[in-house]
Write an enzyme that holds these catalytic residues in place. Structure first.
Site, short mmCIF file in Angstrom:
data_model
loop_
_atom_site.label_atom_id
_atom_site.label_comp_id
_atom_site.label_asym_id
_atom_site.label_seq_id
_atom_site.Cartn_x
_atom_site.Cartn_y
_atom_site.Cartn_z
N ASP A 119 0.86 -1.18 0.00
CA ASP A 119 0.00 0.00 0.00
C ASP A 119 0.90 1.24 0.00
OD1 ASP A 119 -2.02 1.79 0.06
OD2 ASP A 119 -2.90 1.13 1.95
N HIS A 227 -7.74 0.73 7.37
CA HIS A 227 -8.03 2.11 6.99
C HIS A 227 -9.29 2.61 7.68
CE1 HIS A 227 -5.62 1.26 3.11
NE2 HIS A 227 -4.86 1.59 4.13
N GLY A 402 -1.68 6.68 14.26
CA GLY A 402 -3.06 6.21 14.37
C GLY A 402 -3.15 5.02 15.30
N MET A 405 -9.16 0.76 16.11
CA MET A 405 -10.52 1.01 16.56
C MET A 405 -10.68 1.11 18.07
SD MET A 405 -12.90 -1.15 14.18
CE MET A 405 -12.60 -2.58 15.14
N HIS A 428 4.75 4.13 13.47
CA HIS A 428 3.62 4.58 12.65
C HIS A 428 2.27 4.24 13.25
CE1 HIS A 428 2.86 0.48 11.41
NE2 HIS A 428 1.97 0.83 10.52
N ALA A 430 0.19 1.06 16.00
CA ALA A 430 0.28 0.07 17.07
C ALA A 430 1.11 -1.14 16.65
CB ALA A 430 -1.13 -0.34 17.47
N GLY A 431 0.97 -1.58 15.40
CA GLY A 431 1.69 -2.79 14.98
C GLY A 431 0.91 -4.03 15.41
N LYS A 504 -15.28 2.80 9.08
CA LYS A 504 -14.31 1.81 8.60
C LYS A 504 -14.78 1.08 7.37
CE LYS A 504 -11.38 -0.81 10.94
NZ LYS A 504 -10.14 -0.08 10.91
#
Length: 505
Positions: A119, A227, A402, A405, A428, A430-431, A504
């Site tokens: 992406d 996303h 970010g 949820m 970037h 949580a992973g 979402k």
């Protein structure tokens, strides 16, 4: 012959409380050392993953993240070290959350699509408003619905922004400049984008017809997976000076975060490049430890084609986030019966966390031109860096992290220490801690949705069956990740945001 877990540990050394070193020899042909940043909780996850792989649990899927960091350290032309950020988890080729820089003046140095990810220019944009939580709570459900109605979401979602083939070519070349010309962006949005929302080396001719076909209907769509668009409120301010520069002046202020990328177009650009590079590797006799690390010399035709195509996909992603910003502004204006201007719906910043770029960095006391691969990691330039917007010269670049949820998100700022240690790069998000398949097996989507409702979060989901994949339980703790970066000094916390509505795919 695979080594035992205890043998593997001989190559790992704790440098300080937040950083481990991976010594040469951990995997074959390492040109440089590896490092990874963790705190105690994240460290445990990393070592468990390695232990499982040593027991023979490494079959199926990817190598453990530590091994992937090591394999990247074996790529030709890498400088300084291969770096794993605290949210690192195994991915295709490079681990997600692994960054590495390659010397542009070394004829052997390579570019690897696995170091950018499928992406391309997946990234995050944050908008502020002059609204307060008390303004939004009574109309929260309406607002979530309005955003869900305005922004096309979900796996195959199609855009509402009119676009023909000629528009797409121009968007691929111009990035945010296209959105600006077409009236979908404000002039000042551009100032607050990384690269000013346009990569100049983009060449639409290096994007295949198949990629364009996938990209044409998807412009201005959110897509599925991790996303989202979220309505958030400021929960804590750690650095008042930096927050004020971003237009954030009190707790409870409402913001909107958009997390999205280049959709099917970027995925196809990456896939096309991997096919071309497999051939180039045979021709140029490039040896890698893992065939997922397909790469080509930067100066080779394949390397150059990929960089030009990747830049075009990057521009597409910026147009995509701009289009969703336009739709968000419309949704808010409609619900509050006013104009986006009056709501102060300005872009605080827009960052990319899957990209490769040419940058100047000091390595061993000398300034060098490097191709910096950031996959699942974010640029975090320090104060006074020439590439960041005038507004942020004194604070350092805003970095948008970010959550997942229902968990918090953060705004960080770049530091000088990050510049020397990690090429101006930080985490970037949580992973992942659980694979998508495991999440689907272990969690029930209704439970996940109920839990969000209990937290008072309005939710609109296009594919509820995919919700478990993105449940907070599937991820590392974002606060752990951000605090590790903060304690290590590679970025500093500025603002914490919590979600009140989630849209979402």
């Amino acid at each position: 012959m695979s080594r035992s877990y205890n043998d593997e540990l001989q190559f790992l050394e704790k440098i300080n409380k937040n950083c481990w070193r991976i010594r040469k020899g951990f995997v074959p042909n390492m040109q440089v050392e590896g490092v990874f940043y963790v705190n105690d909780a994240l460290e445990k996850l990393m070592f468990e993953e390695l232990r499982n792989a040593c027991r023979g649990g490494g079959v199926g899927g990817f190598l453990p993240a530590m091994k992937q960091i090591g394999n990247v350290a074996a790529l030709p032309g890498i400088v300084h070290r291969s770096i794993g950020l605290p949210d690192v988890h195994s991915g295709y080729g490079f681990a997600i959350g692994n960054m590495a820089a390659f010397d542009m003046n070394d004829p052997e140095a390579v570019v690897s699509p696995g170091g950018v990810g499928f992406d391309i220019n997946c990234g995050v944009r944050l908008l502020r408003t002059n609204l307060d939580e008390s303004d939004v709570q009574p109309v929260k459900e309406q607002l979530a619905q309005a955003m869900f109605d305005h922004i096309p979401v979900g796996v195959g979602s199609k855009g509402v922004i009119p676009m023909n083939a000629k528009d797409l070519e121009e968007a691929l070349e111009m990035g945010v400049d296209w959105s600006l010309r077409e009236g979908y962006a404000w002039a000042e949005d551009k100032e607050h984008c990384e690269e000013y929302g346009r990569m100049l080396q983009a060449d639409p001719n290096k994007v295949s017809a198949r990629a364009k076909k996938r990209g044409l209907p998807q412009l201005g769509t959110l897509g599925a997976g991790n996303h989202y668009a979220e309505i958030q409120v400021v929960d804590e301010i750690f650095n008042e000076y930096a927050a004020k520069k971003m237009g954030i002046d009190h707790k409870g202020q409402v913001c909107v975060m958009i997390h999205s990328g280049s959709r099917g177009l970027g995925h196809q650009v990456a896939t096309d490049a991997l096919v071309a590079m497999e051939k180039a590797m045979k021709r140029d006799k490039i040896i890698v430890n893992d065939r997922q690390l397909a790469c080509a010399r930067i100066a080779s035709p394949e390397g150059q084609d990929y960089l030009k195509g990747m830049a075009a996909a990057g521009n597409y992603a910026w147009v995509n986030r701009s289009s969703m910003t336009f739709l968000t502004r419309q949704a808010f204006a409609k619900v509050f019966n006013t104009t986006p201007d009056d709501l102060d719906l300005h872009v605080i910043y827009d960052v990319s966390h899957n990209i490769a770029k040419v940058e100047q960095h000091v390595v061993d006391g000398k300034e060098r031109t490097l191709l910096v691969h950031r996959k699942g990691s974010t640029r975090a330039f320090p104060p006074h860096h020439p590439l960041i917007a005038v507004d942020y010269q004194l604070t350092g670049q805003p970095v948008l992290i970010g959550g997942t949820m229902g968990t918090c998100s953060y705004v960080l700022t770049g530091t000088e220490q990050g510049m020397t240690e990690t090429f101006g790069t930080t985490c970037h998000g949580a992973g992942r801690a659980l694979s998508r398949a495991k999440s689907r097996r272990n969690l029930d989507f209704q439970d996940v949705l109920d839990k969000l409702a209990d937290m008072g979060i309005a939710i609109r989901v296009a594919s509820p069956k995919l919700v478990m994949e993105e449940a907070p339980e599937s991820y590392k703790n974002v606060t752990d990740v951000v605090n590790t970066c903060h304690d290590a000094g590679i970025s500093k916390k500025a603002i914490k945001l919590r979600p009140i509505a989630v849209i979402k795919g």
